[in-house]
Design an enzyme around this catalytic site. Structure first.
Site, PDB file in Angstrom:
ATOM      1  CG  HIS A  85      -0.288  -0.287   2.507  1.00  0.00           C
ATOM      2  ND1 HIS A  85       0.609   0.590   3.075  1.00  0.00           N
ATOM      3  CD2 HIS A  85      -0.366  -1.342   3.363  1.00  0.00           C
ATOM      4  CE1 HIS A  85       1.036   0.122   4.220  1.00  0.00           C
ATOM      5  NE2 HIS A  85       0.475  -1.068   4.417  1.00  0.00           N
ATOM      6  CG  HIS A 139       4.260  -1.690   2.061  1.00  0.00           C
ATOM      7  ND1 HIS A 139       2.927  -2.043   2.019  1.00  0.00           N
ATOM      8  CD2 HIS A 139       4.802  -2.408   3.075  1.00  0.00           C
ATOM      9  CE1 HIS A 139       2.683  -2.955   2.954  1.00  0.00           C
ATOM     10  NE2 HIS A 139       3.801  -3.186   3.617  1.00  0.00           N
TER      11      HIS A 139
END
Ligand code: AMP
Length: 287
Positions: free
Chosen positions: A31, A34
């Protein structure tokens, strides 16, 4: 972008590279949290390797290893788009060839035994044991982690320092949804009703931070009030603690709010959420 799905492939890839290398370890299901680490890695290094490995060693027997979301194709597409140089995605046998029971482990005592370490026995030993393997295999100059997992970041910094690894362990701010909920792969386990409640976690963190500034140092009373408020919203609170940001010990005297961090772990149904608030370094969201 290279896909290196075994150790010999990784090793021959590394032989061709000599630039400043960054590693971003992940469990996949990527997501924007990250991807913010990947962005920072690109700014700070010439070459970025992202690892994707759902590490069985860091899950307890009744935890979500079996159903942890695995979205490898979509992750690779996002990483390629983000300009990552290589994805290291080993299988479990490659990292633990003797099997998990006989795998050599690394322990960071004390820091690893409090807060989430108390609630999830063995979790941080699983994390350090896999991250050390990844660092030894990928041999980065820097490795980037999110401060959403603040305790994990401190533990990994301690491990690298204690074992004399010449690697910078960099911690980056928490990325949140618009309503303040910290991004997490586990948010998708939440029902619609739980998802509506979940942002209270950050609201209560912010409120407690404001009270720390204005009302000062009755830490226990603030922790208790916050836990009660979360319980009233339907959370089962594992901990809501005000700690020293430097070493996560309980403040034994009145500290400046800037030296403190507020950490929370709480469950909504079966889903365990963690979050924290540290002075100006958390991303503030107007609620
Ligand atoms: P995970 O895949 O959950 O193991 O996370 C991989 C890395 O991403 C860890 O360093 C996490 O701290 C980081 N991370 C996860 N969620 C966030 C977030 N919302 N903001 C910033 N970093 C995050």
């Amino acid at each position: 972008m290279k896909i290196l799905n075994n150790i010999p492939l990784l090793q021959s890839y590394l032989q061709q590279q000599s630039a400043k290398r960054a590693l971003v370890p992940t469990m996949g299901n990527l997501h924007s949290g990250h991807l913010s680490l990947v962005e920072a890695a690109k700014q700070q290094a010439d070459e970025v390797v992202v690892s994707i490995f759902v590490n069985p060693l860091q899950f307890g027997p009744n935890e979500d290893f079996g159903c942890y979301p695995r979205t490898f194709e979509a992750d690779c597409a996002a990483l390629s788009e983000a300009g990552v140089d290589a994805v290291f995605a080993p299988d479990t046998h490659s990292l633990y060839p003797q099997g998990q029971e006989r795998a050599t482990r690394v322990d960071v005592p004390e820091l690893g035994d409090i807060l989430c370490g108390t609630i999830r026995p063995g979790h941080f030993v699983g994390v350090t044991s896999v991250v050390l393997r990844l660092l030894n295999l990928v041999r980065p100059d820097i490795a980037l982690f999110g401060k959403k997992d603040y305790q994990q970041w401190l533990i990994l910094r301690q491990m690298v320092q204690d074992l004399f690894l010449p690697i910078d362990i960099i911690g980056l701010p928490i990325i949140r949804d618009n309503d303040g909920l910290a991004k997490s792969s586990r948010n998708q386990y939440l029902s619609k009703q739980q998802r509506d409640i979940a942002p209270y976690l950050y609201q209560v963190l912010q409120k407690t931070a404001q009270q720390l500034q204005s009302e000062g140092s009755n830490y226990q009373a603030l922790e208790q009030a916050a836990s009660t408020e979360l319980a009233q919203q339907g959370f089962v609170v594992d901990y809501f603690d005000i700690r020293r940001a430097e070493d996560l010990l309980r403040p034994d005297k009145v500290e400046s709010p800037a030296a403190l961090i507020i950490l929370v772990a709480a469950k909504l149904g079966n889903t365990r959420l963690i979050d924290n608030y540290q002075g100006s370094s958390s991303n503030k969201v107007r609620l």
